[in-house]
Scaffold this active site. Sequence first.
Site, PDB file in Angstrom:
ATOM      1  N   GLU A  61      51.608  18.122  34.272  1.00 32.67           N
ATOM      2  CA  GLU A  61      51.768  19.587  34.256  1.00 32.67           C
ATOM      3  C   GLU A  61      52.775  19.971  33.177  1.00 32.67           C
ATOM      4  OE1 GLU A  61      50.237  22.378  36.002  1.00 32.67           O
ATOM      5  OE2 GLU A  61      51.416  23.227  34.361  1.00 32.67           O
TER       6      GLU A  61
ATOM      7  N   THR B 132      47.657  28.991  38.412  1.00 33.66           N
ATOM      8  CA  THR B 132      47.349  30.415  38.310  1.00 33.66           C
ATOM      9  C   THR B 132      47.622  31.147  39.614  1.00 33.66           C
ATOM     10  OG1 THR B 132      45.621  29.938  36.697  1.00 33.66           O
ATOM     11  CG2 THR B 132      45.520  32.080  37.785  1.00 33.66           C
ATOM     12  N   CYS B 133      47.140  30.608  40.720  1.00 30.76           N
ATOM     13  CA  CYS B 133      47.210  31.348  41.983  1.00 30.76           C
ATOM     14  C   CYS B 133      48.652  31.660  42.366  1.00 30.76           C
ATOM     15  CB  CYS B 133      46.523  30.555  43.094  1.00 30.76           C
ATOM     16  SG  CYS B 133      46.595  31.401  44.676  1.00 30.76           S
TER      17      CYS B 133
ATOM     18  N   CYS C 123      46.867  35.195  42.381  1.00 26.56           N
ATOM     19  CA  CYS C 123      46.731  35.700  43.756  1.00 26.56           C
ATOM     20  C   CYS C 123      48.049  36.122  44.394  1.00 26.56           C
ATOM     21  CB  CYS C 123      46.129  34.634  44.662  1.00 26.56           C
ATOM     22  SG  CYS C 123      44.960  33.524  43.914  1.00 26.56           S
TER      23      CYS C 123
ATOM     24  N   LYS D 238      50.163  38.926  42.496  1.00 24.75           N
ATOM     25  CA  LYS D 238      49.314  40.128  42.560  1.00 24.75           C
ATOM     26  C   LYS D 238      49.356  40.753  43.945  1.00 24.75           C
ATOM     27  CE  LYS D 238      45.652  39.747  44.257  1.00 24.75           C
ATOM     28  NZ  LYS D 238      44.414  39.196  43.748  1.00 24.75           N
TER      29      LYS D 238
ATOM     30  N   TYR E 198      37.421  41.974  39.165  1.00 27.45           N
ATOM     31  CA  TYR E 198      38.471  41.815  40.188  1.00 27.45           C
ATOM     32  C   TYR E 198      39.838  42.269  39.651  1.00 27.45           C
ATOM     33  CZ  TYR E 198      35.633  38.501  42.999  1.00 27.45           C
ATOM     34  OH  TYR E 198      34.690  37.897  43.784  1.00 27.45           O
ATOM     35  N   ILE E 199      40.221  41.683  38.514  1.00 26.25           N
ATOM     36  CA  ILE E 199      41.586  41.890  38.053  1.00 26.25           C
ATOM     37  C   ILE E 199      41.793  43.343  37.639  1.00 26.25           C
ATOM     38  CG2 ILE E 199      43.260  41.219  36.273  1.00 26.25           C
ATOM     39  CD1 ILE E 199      42.122  38.381  36.416  1.00 26.25           C
TER      40      ILE E 199
ATOM     41  N   GLU F 151      42.011  45.622  40.719  1.00 25.76           N
ATOM     42  CA  GLU F 151      43.227  45.360  41.504  1.00 25.76           C
ATOM     43  C   GLU F 151      44.456  45.960  40.810  1.00 25.76           C
ATOM     44  OE1 GLU F 151      41.937  41.347  43.967  1.00 25.76           O
ATOM     45  OE2 GLU F 151      43.173  41.081  42.186  1.00 25.76           O
TER      46      GLU F 151
ATOM     47  N   ARG G 227      30.745  44.558  38.897  1.00 26.09           N
ATOM     48  CA  ARG G 227      29.413  43.944  38.778  1.00 26.09           C
ATOM     49  C   ARG G 227      29.306  42.757  39.738  1.00 26.09           C
ATOM     50  NH1 ARG G 227      28.200  39.867  35.532  1.00 26.09           N
ATOM     51  NH2 ARG G 227      30.014  40.232  34.222  1.00 26.09           N
TER      52      ARG G 227
ATOM     53  N   ASP H  28      38.632  26.303  38.450  1.00 21.13           N
ATOM     54  CA  ASP H  28      38.139  27.289  37.484  1.00 21.13           C
ATOM     55  C   ASP H  28      37.657  26.660  36.180  1.00 21.13           C
ATOM     56  OD1 ASP H  28      38.928  29.105  39.362  1.00 21.13           O
ATOM     57  OD2 ASP H  28      40.347  30.192  38.082  1.00 21.13           O
TER      58      ASP H  28
ATOM     59  N   HIS I 158      38.078  48.045  70.690  1.00 23.80           N
ATOM     60  CA  HIS I 158      38.149  49.490  70.512  1.00 23.80           C
ATOM     61  C   HIS I 158      39.589  49.991  70.635  1.00 23.80           C
ATOM     62  CE1 HIS I 158      36.486  53.501  70.424  1.00 23.80           C
ATOM     63  NE2 HIS I 158      37.241  53.831  71.453  1.00 23.80           N
TER      64      HIS I 158
ATOM     65  N   GLU J 266      34.931  47.147  64.799  1.00 28.07           N
ATOM     66  CA  GLU J 266      33.909  47.160  65.847  1.00 28.07           C
ATOM     67  C   GLU J 266      32.583  47.706  65.331  1.00 28.07           C
ATOM     68  OE1 GLU J 266      34.528  49.887  69.209  1.00 28.07           O
ATOM     69  OE2 GLU J 266      35.956  51.009  67.986  1.00 28.07           O
TER      70      GLU J 266
HETATM   71  P1  NDP Z   1      35.550  39.407  35.945  1.00 29.02           P
HETATM   72  O1  NDP Z   1      34.548  38.461  35.403  1.00 29.02           O
HETATM   73  O2  NDP Z   1      35.560  39.691  37.399  1.00 29.02           O
HETATM   74  O3  NDP Z   1      35.439  40.798  35.193  1.00 29.02           O
HETATM   75  C1  NDP Z   1      35.465  40.873  33.815  1.00 29.02           C
HETATM   76  C2  NDP Z   1      35.341  42.323  33.400  1.00 29.02           C
HETATM   77  O4  NDP Z   1      35.462  42.391  31.992  1.00 29.02           O
HETATM   78  C3  NDP Z   1      33.999  42.927  33.747  1.00 29.02           C
HETATM   79  O5  NDP Z   1      34.180  44.270  34.093  1.00 29.02           O
HETATM   80  C4  NDP Z   1      33.237  42.805  32.427  1.00 29.02           C
HETATM   81  O6  NDP Z   1      32.262  43.789  32.255  1.00 29.02           O
HETATM   82  C5  NDP Z   1      34.341  43.046  31.446  1.00 29.02           C
HETATM   83  N1  NDP Z   1      34.076  42.470  30.123  1.00 29.02           N
HETATM   84  C6  NDP Z   1      33.907  41.169  29.807  1.00 29.02           C
HETATM   85  N2  NDP Z   1      33.685  41.033  28.487  1.00 29.02           N
HETATM   86  C7  NDP Z   1      33.719  42.280  27.970  1.00 29.02           C
HETATM   87  C8  NDP Z   1      33.548  42.805  26.664  1.00 29.02           C
HETATM   88  N3  NDP Z   1      33.290  42.002  25.628  1.00 29.02           N
HETATM   89  N4  NDP Z   1      33.639  44.129  26.483  1.00 29.02           N
HETATM   90  C9  NDP Z   1      33.881  44.947  27.532  1.00 29.02           C
HETATM   91  N5  NDP Z   1      34.047  44.525  28.785  1.00 29.02           N
HETATM   92  C10 NDP Z   1      33.970  43.198  29.003  1.00 29.02           C
HETATM   93  O7  NDP Z   1      36.932  38.829  35.426  1.00 29.02           O
HETATM   94  P2  NDP Z   1      38.426  39.085  35.858  1.00 29.02           P
HETATM   95  O8  NDP Z   1      39.212  38.864  34.624  1.00 29.02           O
HETATM   96  O9  NDP Z   1      38.596  40.365  36.593  1.00 29.02           O
HETATM   97  O10 NDP Z   1      38.699  37.915  36.870  1.00 29.02           O
HETATM   98  C11 NDP Z   1      38.365  36.564  36.540  1.00 29.02           C
HETATM   99  C12 NDP Z   1      37.962  35.819  37.764  1.00 29.02           C
HETATM  100  O11 NDP Z   1      39.124  35.527  38.527  1.00 29.02           O
HETATM  101  C13 NDP Z   1      37.060  36.580  38.722  1.00 29.02           C
HETATM  102  O12 NDP Z   1      35.720  36.483  38.396  1.00 29.02           O
HETATM  103  C14 NDP Z   1      37.365  35.955  40.037  1.00 29.02           C
HETATM  104  O13 NDP Z   1      36.531  34.835  40.186  1.00 29.02           O
HETATM  105  C15 NDP Z   1      38.811  35.531  39.891  1.00 29.02           C
HETATM  106  N6  NDP Z   1      39.695  36.474  40.591  1.00 29.02           N
HETATM  107  C16 NDP Z   1      39.606  36.599  41.942  1.00 29.02           C
HETATM  108  C17 NDP Z   1      40.415  37.481  42.617  1.00 29.02           C
HETATM  109  C18 NDP Z   1      40.296  37.608  44.085  1.00 29.02           C
HETATM  110  O14 NDP Z   1      39.699  36.737  44.718  1.00 29.02           O
HETATM  111  N7  NDP Z   1      40.821  38.664  44.701  1.00 29.02           N
HETATM  112  C19 NDP Z   1      41.399  38.296  41.937  1.00 29.02           C
HETATM  113  C20 NDP Z   1      41.396  38.108  40.514  1.00 29.02           C
HETATM  114  C21 NDP Z   1      40.583  37.227  39.880  1.00 29.02           C
HETATM  115  P3  NDP Z   1      30.766  43.645  32.872  1.00 29.02           P
HETATM  116  O15 NDP Z   1      30.921  43.715  34.347  1.00 29.02           O
HETATM  117  O16 NDP Z   1      30.040  44.770  32.282  1.00 29.02           O
HETATM  118  O17 NDP Z   1      30.284  42.299  32.406  1.00 29.02           O
END
Ligand code: NDP
Length: 450
Positions: free
Chosen positions: A35, A42-43, A48, A51, A178-179, A182, A205, A303, A436, A441
């Site tokens: 390391e 990351t988490c 996680c 955040k 997600y990010i 959030e 998406r 990842d 309830h 529920e």
């Molecule tokens: P995501 O893959 O969830 O979202 C990426 C976003 O960036 C989408 O809205 C995508 O648009 C957009 N995007 C990507 N490329 C471009 C581009 N060239 N131009 C414009 N928009 C773009 O990634 P995140 O970074 O939010 O998170 C990464 C991963 O980390 C997640 O998929 C998840 O697995 C994990 N994560 C989980 C969390 C949780 O469990 N609570 C919290 C945070 C992260 P479009 O949708 O149109 O493709």
Amino acid sequence: MSSYELDLITIGAGSAGVRASRIAAGHGARVAVVEEDRPGGTCVLRGCVPKKLLVYGAQFSAEVEDAVGFGWDDLDPAHNWGDLIATKNKELDRLAGIYTNLINNAGVTVLEGRGVVTGPHSVEVAGQTYTAERILIAVGGWPYMPDIPGLAEHAISSNEALDLPHRPDEVVIFGSGYIAVEFAGIFNGYGATTHLVYRADEPLRGFDSELRTAFAEAAAERGVILHPSTSIAEVTGDDDQKQVTLTDGTILTADVVMAATGRKPMTASLGLEDVGVAMQPNGAIKVDADSQTSVPSIYAIGDVTDRINLTPVAIAEGHAFADTFYGNMPRRADHSNVASAVFSMPPICSVGMSEDEARDTGMTPKVFAASFRAMKNTISGRAEKSLMKLIVDPDTDVVLGAHMMGPDAPEIIQGIAIAIKAGATKADFDATIGIHPTAAEEFVTMRTPR
Ligand code: NDP
């Protein structure tokens, strides 16, 4: 005994690498973990945990608004951002310490530095070469930014967003995964003017389309300024003030621009191509169901393999790897029906198939849905509605998916996920007596399909 110095070298002391290493060591293997940062990954350090701590804090502003309806008045609390970040960092120090203890107590050796794979059984760390029967790659991912003029220069990623010295006054968040959503909730909750810029017509998406629509409405009601169906064309400015030009011609100003446009596996300069490890075009390591790469002695989890990028999945992959190869208990991580939560405001949580995914299989699923104002909101005056959906196989009655947006959705769906994993039918849900008065529920009282 093998002829190698070690049975296992793990590269990466994040959630996946630490779990695999210490379980392998517990089974009697000689293990080292490499390391370059402190343990946690990351988490714990950049995802996680910090955040969620910021999310907890951001929720209080809505609570204060809601409290007025319950007779609390003259509530005008001030927020100290510096205190928040300092307290959050203290907690991260504590957790990193726990990770270090877990590794040490398991008898795993920590090799500090960057690991580079130099052969099917060898890893170089800080100028020294170590050999092992197996190498496990668990280096995770890193934020990705698209190549847009000024973006890399002016935008921060989630790494920096968790550690800003000041609360932004006005923030532009790019993306709607997600990010992005959030952090929209976080910054909006702490009082920043928050813009969410995304190229899709709806955020998030991959989630159930009704949830996506409901979330967009709720986020906007809470004050997030949505810019759907557009993208960032250019970012200019200086350290204090940035101009963000959108492809639809809108110009936004902000003191912070955050790109949350996905993450990429961190496989660059690890030496993997040189030893013949096959990769996906996005840099993810190709693995089979046992997490084995194209080089038989090299494995990868978490990842960096871009399967399901969630901490508990990475941990499950690491644990299965260690049990299989060091505990004489062959098993595989099960990637089906994995629930995932978005700690947005309001939060979202899903497990199993969305309505669209069910339709894509050719079936016409039975859909049970409830959209309602949570009891608290009847008095708080908040207009926001919660949404719950169950997707049911019309032939077998098996519940294929459960989806929720609303307070405590992740806490509620965790229980529902057990039922779905166990193959529960809609009749099983119907036979369950509700608690309830709760929102949860609704999941056992929805009777009429659409
Ligand atoms: P995501 O893959 O969830 O979202 C990426 C976003 O960036 C989408 O809205 C995508 O648009 C957009 N995007 C990507 N490329 C471009 C581009 N060239 N131009 C414009 N928009 C773009 O990634 P995140 O970074 O939010 O998170 C990464 C991963 O980390 C997640 O998929 C998840 O697995 C994990 N994560 C989980 C969390 C949780 O469990 N609570 C919290 C945070 C992260 P479009 O949708 O149109 O493709």
